[in-house]
Design a protein around this motif. Sequence first.
Motif, mmCIF file in Angstrom:
data_model
loop_
_atom_site.group_PDB
_atom_site.id
_atom_site.type_symbol
_atom_site.label_atom_id
_atom_site.label_comp_id
_atom_site.label_asym_id
_atom_site.label_seq_id
_atom_site.Cartn_x
_atom_site.Cartn_y
_atom_site.Cartn_z
ATOM 1 N N ASN A 99 -93.302 -73.249 77.939
ATOM 2 C CA ASN A 99 -94.461 -73.250 77.048
ATOM 3 C C ASN A 99 -95.397 -72.106 77.413
ATOM 4 O OD1 ASN A 99 -96.512 -73.810 75.272
ATOM 5 N ND2 ASN A 99 -97.313 -75.545 76.436
ATOM 6 N N ASN B 271 -86.195 -73.464 73.850
ATOM 7 C CA ASN B 271 -87.026 -72.678 72.932
ATOM 8 C C ASN B 271 -86.185 -71.897 71.932
ATOM 9 O OD1 ASN B 271 -89.381 -73.607 74.031
ATOM 10 N ND2 ASN B 271 -89.738 -71.825 75.329
ATOM 11 N N ALA C 262 -89.048 -66.964 72.053
ATOM 12 C CA ALA C 262 -89.301 -67.949 73.104
ATOM 13 C C ALA C 262 -90.766 -68.348 73.161
ATOM 14 C CB ALA C 262 -88.860 -67.414 74.464
ATOM 15 N N GLY C 263 -91.608 -67.653 72.372
ATOM 16 C CA GLY C 263 -93.013 -68.034 72.280
ATOM 17 C C GLY C 263 -93.999 -67.096 72.929
#
Length: 206
Positions: free
Chosen positions: A132, A18, A162-163
């Motif tokens: 994710n 990521n 990293a999301g």
Amino acid sequence: MKIAIIGAGNVGGALAKNWKAKGHNVCLGVRNPESSKLKIVLDSFPEMEVRTIEEAILQSEVIVLATPSKAAKEIAESIKDLVKDKIIIDTMNSVGSAPEGFKNTFELIHSITKSNSIVKCFNSTGAENMGNPKYPDSSIDMFMAGSNESAKAIVRTLALDAGFAECYDFGGNEQVQILENFALVWINLAMKQGMGRNFGFKILKR
């Protein structure tokens, strides 16, 4: 940023991919370049840079410790002379196996390295969510603890990169154990209550 991830397991590999995708300079620091776990990471991300632990740390600004907790003492001893002026992120959990003489890996790392730039983060959910963190309605949140405010500001940015939707601050070093206990909530729901690994935590505000 220049990031060294020590450990190429599920958590370290997911974060590495990521951050690399976000343009960070990421290097995996490993003891065994022939390990099966590293091969899995490299099969999906062959351009990932791999170095020895010492080489990875020397070229980094941020060090992410993503090894099993039982390796924490050995790793801390091996890096203690290399981490001056670097941020250390402790992702480990001492579930059922706290280091002898310490409540958690954070305390052990702090005692051995004498670093005042350690942040506990990326320990409160599973590797699937590290890879994710996006869900249909929103990304899940991340959480951190540590007494160095400038280090936490950088870690928060890395969590967003990293999301994760947000990275909430639990407080100083004295709150690290609470964050470790919080990880047990996810583990309990995932394993003992049979929810599986594809869920995460989200702070909702009214």
